[in-house]
Design a protein around this motif. Structure first.
Motif, PDB file in Angstrom:
ATOM      1  N   ASP A   1     -79.476  15.256  -2.857  1.00 57.61           N
ATOM      2  CA  ASP A   1     -79.086  13.953  -2.325  1.00 57.61           C
ATOM      3  C   ASP A   1     -77.579  13.752  -2.456  1.00 57.61           C
ATOM      4  O   ASP A   1     -76.979  14.059  -3.490  1.00 57.61           O
ATOM      5  CB  ASP A   1     -79.838  12.845  -3.075  1.00 57.61           C
ATOM      6  N   LYS A   2     -76.954  13.247  -1.378  1.00 56.21           N
ATOM      7  CA  LYS A   2     -75.525  12.897  -1.328  1.00 56.21           C
ATOM      8  C   LYS A   2     -74.595  14.096  -1.520  1.00 56.21           C
ATOM      9  O   LYS A   2     -73.432  13.941  -1.881  1.00 56.21           O
ATOM     10  CB  LYS A   2     -75.185  11.807  -2.345  1.00 56.21           C
ATOM     11  N   ALA A   3     -75.102  15.293  -1.263  1.00 47.35           N
ATOM     12  CA  ALA A   3     -74.260  16.484  -1.338  1.00 47.35           C
ATOM     13  C   ALA A   3     -73.730  16.825   0.051  1.00 47.35           C
ATOM     14  O   ALA A   3     -74.379  16.549   1.066  1.00 47.35           O
ATOM     15  CB  ALA A   3     -75.047  17.660  -1.905  1.00 47.35           C
ATOM     16  N   VAL A   4     -72.561  17.434   0.081  1.00 48.89           N
ATOM     17  CA  VAL A   4     -71.889  17.786   1.327  1.00 48.89           C
ATOM     18  C   VAL A   4     -71.679  19.295   1.352  1.00 48.89           C
ATOM     19  O   VAL A   4     -71.306  19.882   0.329  1.00 48.89           O
ATOM     20  CB  VAL A   4     -70.533  17.049   1.439  1.00 48.89           C
ATOM     21  N   PRO A   5     -71.918  19.953   2.484  1.00 52.14           N
ATOM     22  CA  PRO A   5     -71.667  21.393   2.552  1.00 52.14           C
ATOM     23  C   PRO A   5     -70.252  21.743   2.072  1.00 52.14           C
ATOM     24  O   PRO A   5     -69.273  21.140   2.518  1.00 52.14           O
ATOM     25  CB  PRO A   5     -71.853  21.709   4.035  1.00 52.14           C
ATOM     26  N   GLY A   6     -70.179  22.714   1.165  1.00 52.82           N
ATOM     27  CA  GLY A   6     -68.907  23.087   0.551  1.00 52.82           C
ATOM     28  C   GLY A   6     -68.777  22.610  -0.882  1.00 52.82           C
ATOM     29  O   GLY A   6     -67.945  23.125  -1.637  1.00 52.82           O
TER      30      GLY A   6
END
Length: 471
Positions: A39-44
């Motif tokens: 949850d709430k993670a962004v690629p990279g």
């Protein structure tokens, strides 16, 4: 992967790299053979995560520690981010959002329909990615959601709230101070209604026990400045109803349509409820491409007005009308697409499940002097029969814009039988669209694909596909 760390029964997976974003908007990582949705993670991102749910082949997790922030990250603009269920992608740059929306559409069409997406056109971004909605519905509750900061001083804290449901908690409402989804006077009116209710002793709805005066607040705005307010009461005395209505009329002269509903059912739906007009009209007008559309309290209209215009232009372009076509517009709603394309074809036949929407569709045709449309209300699979087609003629073009569940199997079967030269399939759910395309591709080839972002800062995306009959 580094060895898992355990704290009690909590599993921490250290230093995972987020490699993708899932269709539901969560970041994707891999820990050995385990797929982890974060949850709430962004690629990279490189993160330690805490597992909150574990299945055989996947896990769901939340960020425990952010070691390296992705270059695609940006600061969330809303104070309610992280608790509110809306705008879940506002921590990711808008260009990146568009990239992953396009990628998710491609993945759904490839995986579920085995469609070649190499010729897919670039996604059309929204010119406005804040204050773009023309409708919001808020909920009153006497059980306000409390965050950790509130817990410290819970005694004497105001527990009434006017805002949005907290995800997975039907009985908890997040009290909203400022929402970036709808332009003024939306925030001012909502905050005024909350203050008036508190000062004048109107009780907020109890979602578990089904009691209280105030239940919902619906605010609709149009691109030409008109404003509709619908207050949904539950068990309020008429004196309280009239008091709030008079206050809104006095303090907000810009309100074009001021109405209320008395809903004492166990659910929030208003389609079977009487709408009482307190002041002004019982509708507002929206304008698009020189056309006017009547919008009532129960009307369906695309919630992003500016982007809806772009969506309909793409739909019209894909159809490639020459002027003499018979068009079926399935799931026509208030006839917006039907009336939008009517000047380019011989006739449009619209079908829609909701009778009040069909009434609006007919009114909108009359309002705009359009006389080559016909509209029918009823369940699509029951209306679209062989007799119906025999009566109205085989369509040259079918436009279909179904709800998220996609088209009923009987409707898909009827499309296969009709063999219209072209089908323009507009969808808000690439997965169910792909399911239907997997059947239709037996007789149709996919000629064009173009996603359209109607809902910035969310994982949702519209997709337009042109299907051409294989000769």
């Amino acid at each position: 992967m580094s060895r898992n760390k355990r704290s009690g029964t909590v599993t921490i997976l250290p230093e995972l790299q987020i490699i993708d974003i899932a269709e539901e908007g969560k970041g994707v990582a891999k820990a050995d053979e385990l797929v982890v949705f974060v949850d709430k993670a962004v690629p990279g991102d490189i993160v330690d995560v805490k597992v909150v749910k574990k299945k055989k082949n996947f896990a769901e997790a939340v960020i425990e520690k952010l070691h390296t922030a992705s270059d695609l990250r940006t600061d969330p603009f809303c104070a309610h981010f992280g608790t509110c269920g809306g705008c879940k992608w506002q921590h990711m740059q808008y260009d990146a959002q568009l990239h992953f929306k396009q990628k998710n559409v491609e993945a759904a069409l490839q995986r579920l329909a085995k469609i070649d997406t190499s010729g897919m056109e670039p996604i059309l971004g929204s010119a406005e990615n804040k204050y773009y909605r023309n409708k919001l519905e808020y909920t009153f509750s006497n059980k306000r959601w409390l965050d950790q900061g509130d817990m410290d001083g819970v005694e004497g804290l105001e527990m009434n709230a006017l805002g949005f449901h907290v995800p997975l908690r039907f009985d908890k409402i997040l009290d909203i101070n400022h929402c970036y989804l709808q332009a003024e006077p939306s925030n001012t009116i909502r905050n005024h209604v909350r203050a008036y209710a508190l000062q004048n002793g109107l009780s907020f709805y109890d979602l578990r026990n089904h009691e209280g005066d105030l239940r919902n607040l619906i605010i609709r705005t149009s691109s030409n400045g008109e404003v509709m307010i619908v207050v949904v009461f539950a068990y309020a005395e008429q004196e309280k109803v009239d008091g709030l209505m008079a206050d809104l009329q006095q303090n907000f002269p810009e309100i074009t349509s001021l109405m209320y509903i008395m809903n004492q059912k166990k659910n929030d739906t208003i389609f079977d409820q009487e709408v009482i007009t307190y002041a002004g009209r019982d509708y507002i007008f929206e304008e698009m491409n020189g056309l006017k559309f009547k919008i009532g309290a129960k009307s369906f209209y695309q919630t992003n007005s500016l982007q809806a215009h772009e969506l309909y232009k793409i739909t019209k372009e894909f159809a490639g009308f020459k002027g003499d076509e018979l068009v079926y517009d399935l799931y026509t709603g208030a006839g917006t697409i039907a009336n939008f394309v009517a000047d380019s074809v011989r006739q449009v036949v619209g079908v829609e499940y909701v009778p009040t929407a069909i009434e609006d569709a007919k009114f909108n045709s009359q309002l705009n002097g359009i006389n080559n449309t016909l509209f029918y209300a009823g369940d699509m699979k029951d209306i679209l029969t062989r007799d119906f087609i025999a009566e109205h003629g085989k369509p040259d073009v079918v436009i279909t814009d179904p709800p998220r569940a996609g088209m009923h199997a009987d409707v898909v079967e009827r499309l296969m039988e009709m063999e219209a030269e072209k089908i323009v399939y507009v969808s808000c759910n690439a997965a169910t669209q792909a399911r239907d395309l997997a059947i239709l591709k037996e007789k149709y080839e996919v000629s064009r694909i173009k996603p359209v972002d109607m809902f910035p800062h969310t994982q949702h995306v519209e997709n337009v596909v042109l299907l051409t009959l294989i000769k």
